[in-house]
Design a protein around this motif. Structure first.
Motif, PDB file in Angstrom:
ATOM      1  N   GLU A   6       0.832  -1.199   0.000  1.00 32.95           N
ATOM      2  CA  GLU A   6       0.000   0.000   0.000  1.00 32.95           C
ATOM      3  C   GLU A   6       0.870   1.255   0.000  1.00 32.95           C
ATOM      4  O   GLU A   6       1.990   1.246   0.502  1.00 32.95           O
ATOM      5  CB  GLU A   6      -0.913   0.052   1.242  1.00 32.95           C
ATOM      6  CG  GLU A   6      -1.825  -1.136   1.422  1.00 32.95           C
ATOM      7  CD  GLU A   6      -1.248  -2.171   2.341  1.00 32.95           C
ATOM      8  OE1 GLU A   6      -2.016  -2.936   2.957  1.00 32.95           O
ATOM      9  OE2 GLU A   6      -0.011  -2.236   2.460  1.00 32.95           O
ATOM     10  N   CYS A  22      -2.696   0.279  -3.982  1.00 32.33           N
ATOM     11  CA  CYS A  22      -2.236  -1.043  -3.550  1.00 32.33           C
ATOM     12  C   CYS A  22      -1.677  -1.741  -4.778  1.00 32.33           C
ATOM     13  O   CYS A  22      -2.431  -2.079  -5.700  1.00 32.33           O
ATOM     14  CB  CYS A  22      -3.399  -1.828  -2.958  1.00 32.33           C
ATOM     15  SG  CYS A  22      -3.015  -3.547  -2.572  1.00 32.33           S
ATOM     16  N   TRP A  36     -10.329  -3.334   1.021  1.00 30.78           N
ATOM     17  CA  TRP A  36      -9.641  -2.383   1.896  1.00 30.78           C
ATOM     18  C   TRP A  36     -10.246  -2.518   3.295  1.00 30.78           C
ATOM     19  O   TRP A  36     -11.482  -2.563   3.440  1.00 30.78           O
ATOM     20  CB  TRP A  36      -9.801  -0.950   1.398  1.00 30.78           C
ATOM     21  CG  TRP A  36      -8.994  -0.631   0.186  1.00 30.78           C
ATOM     22  CD1 TRP A  36      -9.405  -0.667  -1.116  1.00 30.78           C
ATOM     23  CD2 TRP A  36      -7.627  -0.206   0.162  1.00 30.78           C
ATOM     24  NE1 TRP A  36      -8.379  -0.303  -1.943  1.00 30.78           N
ATOM     25  CE2 TRP A  36      -7.278  -0.013  -1.187  1.00 30.78           C
ATOM     26  CE3 TRP A  36      -6.662   0.030   1.141  1.00 30.78           C
ATOM     27  CZ2 TRP A  36      -6.002   0.409  -1.594  1.00 30.78           C
ATOM     28  CZ3 TRP A  36      -5.403   0.450   0.748  1.00 30.78           C
ATOM     29  CH2 TRP A  36      -5.077   0.632  -0.600  1.00 30.78           C
ATOM     30  N   ARG A  38      -9.459  -1.278   7.645  1.00 35.91           N
ATOM     31  CA  ARG A  38      -8.731  -0.320   8.459  1.00 35.91           C
ATOM     32  C   ARG A  38      -8.755  -0.748   9.919  1.00 35.91           C
ATOM     33  O   ARG A  38      -9.655  -1.482  10.346  1.00 35.91           O
ATOM     34  CB  ARG A  38      -9.292   1.092   8.300  1.00 35.91           C
ATOM     35  CG  ARG A  38     -10.720   1.292   8.807  1.00 35.91           C
ATOM     36  CD  ARG A  38     -11.226   2.676   8.432  1.00 35.91           C
ATOM     37  NE  ARG A  38     -12.576   2.922   8.931  1.00 35.91           N
ATOM     38  CZ  ARG A  38     -13.298   3.996   8.618  1.00 35.91           C
ATOM     39  NH1 ARG A  38     -12.801   4.926   7.804  1.00 35.91           N
ATOM     40  NH2 ARG A  38     -14.513   4.139   9.121  1.00 35.91           N
ATOM     41  N   ARG A  45      -9.828  -4.976  13.298  1.00 35.53           N
ATOM     42  CA  ARG A  45      -9.751  -4.527  11.911  1.00 35.53           C
ATOM     43  C   ARG A  45     -11.151  -4.590  11.311  1.00 35.53           C
ATOM     44  O   ARG A  45     -11.890  -5.571  11.510  1.00 35.53           O
ATOM     45  CB  ARG A  45      -8.790  -5.423  11.138  1.00 35.53           C
ATOM     46  CG  ARG A  45      -8.358  -4.882   9.798  1.00 35.53           C
ATOM     47  CD  ARG A  45      -7.197  -5.687   9.240  1.00 35.53           C
ATOM     48  NE  ARG A  45      -6.007  -5.580  10.079  1.00 35.53           N
ATOM     49  CZ  ARG A  45      -4.822  -6.071   9.744  1.00 35.53           C
ATOM     50  NH1 ARG A  45      -4.668  -6.714   8.594  1.00 35.53           N
ATOM     51  NH2 ARG A  45      -3.793  -5.954  10.563  1.00 35.53           N
ATOM     52  N   TYR A  94      -4.671   1.717   7.109  1.00 32.64           N
ATOM     53  CA  TYR A  94      -5.478   1.124   6.039  1.00 32.64           C
ATOM     54  C   TYR A  94      -4.693  -0.009   5.389  1.00 32.64           C
ATOM     55  O   TYR A  94      -3.534   0.154   5.019  1.00 32.64           O
ATOM     56  CB  TYR A  94      -5.856   2.178   5.010  1.00 32.64           C
ATOM     57  CG  TYR A  94      -6.981   3.057   5.486  1.00 32.64           C
ATOM     58  CD1 TYR A  94      -6.762   4.004   6.484  1.00 32.64           C
ATOM     59  CD2 TYR A  94      -8.271   2.935   4.963  1.00 32.64           C
ATOM     60  CE1 TYR A  94      -7.796   4.806   6.951  1.00 32.64           C
ATOM     61  CE2 TYR A  94      -9.313   3.733   5.425  1.00 32.64           C
ATOM     62  CZ  TYR A  94      -9.066   4.660   6.417  1.00 32.64           C
ATOM     63  OH  TYR A  94     -10.089   5.444   6.879  1.00 32.64           O
ATOM     64  N   TYR A  95      -5.375  -1.145   5.240  1.00 36.90           N
ATOM     65  CA  TYR A  95      -4.771  -2.340   4.679  1.00 36.90           C
ATOM     66  C   TYR A  95      -5.479  -2.755   3.394  1.00 36.90           C
ATOM     67  O   TYR A  95      -6.714  -2.727   3.321  1.00 36.90           O
ATOM     68  CB  TYR A  95      -4.856  -3.500   5.665  1.00 36.90           C
ATOM     69  CG  TYR A  95      -4.093  -3.299   6.942  1.00 36.90           C
ATOM     70  CD1 TYR A  95      -4.697  -2.715   8.052  1.00 36.90           C
ATOM     71  CD2 TYR A  95      -2.764  -3.703   7.056  1.00 36.90           C
ATOM     72  CE1 TYR A  95      -4.010  -2.533   9.234  1.00 36.90           C
ATOM     73  CE2 TYR A  95      -2.058  -3.514   8.229  1.00 36.90           C
ATOM     74  CZ  TYR A  95      -2.692  -2.928   9.310  1.00 36.90           C
ATOM     75  OH  TYR A  95      -1.996  -2.753  10.484  1.00 36.90           O
ATOM     76  N   CYS A  96      -4.690  -3.178   2.451  1.00 35.19           N
ATOM     77  CA  CYS A  96      -5.191  -3.784   1.227  1.00 35.19           C
ATOM     78  C   CYS A  96      -5.124  -5.297   1.408  1.00 35.19           C
ATOM     79  O   CYS A  96      -4.189  -5.811   2.027  1.00 35.19           O
ATOM     80  CB  CYS A  96      -4.299  -3.335   0.072  1.00 35.19           C
ATOM     81  SG  CYS A  96      -4.629  -4.101  -1.496  1.00 35.19           S
ATOM     82  N   TRP A 113      -2.328  -9.988   2.645  1.00 44.34           N
ATOM     83  CA  TRP A 113      -2.452  -8.646   3.208  1.00 44.34           C
ATOM     84  C   TRP A 113      -1.189  -7.828   2.949  1.00 44.34           C
ATOM     85  O   TRP A 113      -0.079  -8.377   2.939  1.00 44.34           O
ATOM     86  CB  TRP A 113      -2.672  -8.731   4.724  1.00 44.34           C
ATOM     87  CG  TRP A 113      -3.989  -9.318   5.099  1.00 44.34           C
ATOM     88  CD1 TRP A 113      -4.299 -10.642   5.194  1.00 44.34           C
ATOM     89  CD2 TRP A 113      -5.184  -8.602   5.406  1.00 44.34           C
ATOM     90  NE1 TRP A 113      -5.618 -10.789   5.548  1.00 44.34           N
ATOM     91  CE2 TRP A 113      -6.182  -9.545   5.676  1.00 44.34           C
ATOM     92  CE3 TRP A 113      -5.505  -7.244   5.474  1.00 44.34           C
ATOM     93  CZ2 TRP A 113      -7.495  -9.180   6.020  1.00 44.34           C
ATOM     94  CZ3 TRP A 113      -6.795  -6.882   5.824  1.00 44.34           C
ATOM     95  CH2 TRP A 113      -7.773  -7.837   6.092  1.00 44.34           C
ATOM     96  N   GLN A 115       1.152  -4.346   4.204  1.00 45.41           N
ATOM     97  CA  GLN A 115       1.715  -3.954   5.491  1.00 45.41           C
ATOM     98  C   GLN A 115       0.961  -2.785   6.123  1.00 45.41           C
ATOM     99  O   GLN A 115       1.157  -2.473   7.296  1.00 45.41           O
ATOM    100  CB  GLN A 115       3.193  -3.580   5.337  1.00 45.41           C
ATOM    101  CG  GLN A 115       3.466  -2.145   4.854  1.00 45.41           C
ATOM    102  CD  GLN A 115       3.087  -1.902   3.411  1.00 45.41           C
ATOM    103  OE1 GLN A 115       2.823  -2.826   2.652  1.00 45.41           O
ATOM    104  NE2 GLN A 115       3.073  -0.633   3.023  1.00 45.41           N
ATOM    105  N   GLY A 116       0.112  -2.136   5.358  1.00 45.27           N
ATOM    106  CA  GLY A 116      -0.697  -1.032   5.857  1.00 45.27           C
ATOM    107  C   GLY A 116      -0.077   0.319   5.596  1.00 45.27           C
ATOM    108  O   GLY A 116       1.151   0.451   5.447  1.00 45.27           O
TER     109      GLY A 116
END
Length: 123
Positions: A6, A22, A36, A38, A45, A94-96, A113, A115-116
Motif C-alpha cells: 500500500e 495497492c 480495503w 482499516r 480490523r 489502512y490495509y489492502c 495482506w 503492510q498497511g
C-alpha cells in the motif's frame, strides 16, 4: 500467493481527500476480489470497501458510503481507494487485502495482506 504494497497514506485536515494505492505482484490481480480494511489501536480490523475481479461490483461499509470509492486497474496490477470528505474518525491504518472468494467482504476470506499505510485526519 500475491504480494501487496500500500501507499498514499498521509496526514490531512477534515474535509480533505486522499487516494490510496495497492500494488500487487506475484499473481495476476484479476484472480482476486480486492478489499480495503482499516484498524485503529485497541480495535478490531474493520471492512471498508471491496471490489470484484472485473471491477463492475463494489461494496462499502455504511460509514464510508458516498465518500469513498474503490477501483482497480488489472493491467497495472493496482487497486485504489479514493477517500473524500475525510473525517477524524477515518484515522486508521489502512490495509489492502486479496481474496480468492467471489465478491466477499468477510475479513476471514482475505488471505493476503499488505503492510498497511497510515491515514491521519485532524479536525
Amino acid at each position: 500467493q500475491v504480494q501487496l504494497v500500500e501507499s498514499g497514506g498521509a496526514s490531512v485536515q477534515a474535509g480533505g481527500s486522499l487516494r490510496l494505492s495497492c500494488a500487487a505482484s506475484g499473481r495476476t490481480l484479476s484472480s482476486y476480489t480486492m478489499g480495503w480494511f482499516r484498524q485503529v489501536p485497541g480495535k478490531e480490523r474493520e471492512f471498508v470497501a471491496a471490489i470484484n475481479w472485473s471491477g463492475d461490483s463494489t461494496y462499502y461499509a455504511d460509514s464510508v458510503k458516498g465518500r469513498f470509492s474503490v477501483s482497480r486497474d488489472n493491467a497495472k496490477g493496482t487497486v485504489y481507494l479514493r477517500m473524500n470528505s475525510l473525517k477524524p474518525e477515518d484515522t486508521a491504518v489502512y490495509y489492502c487485502a486479496a481474496s480468492l472468494t467471489w465478491a466477499t467482504t468477510r475479513i476471514v476470506d482475505f488471505g493476503s495482506w499488505g503492510q498497511g499505510t497510515q491515514v491521519t485526519v485532524s479536525s
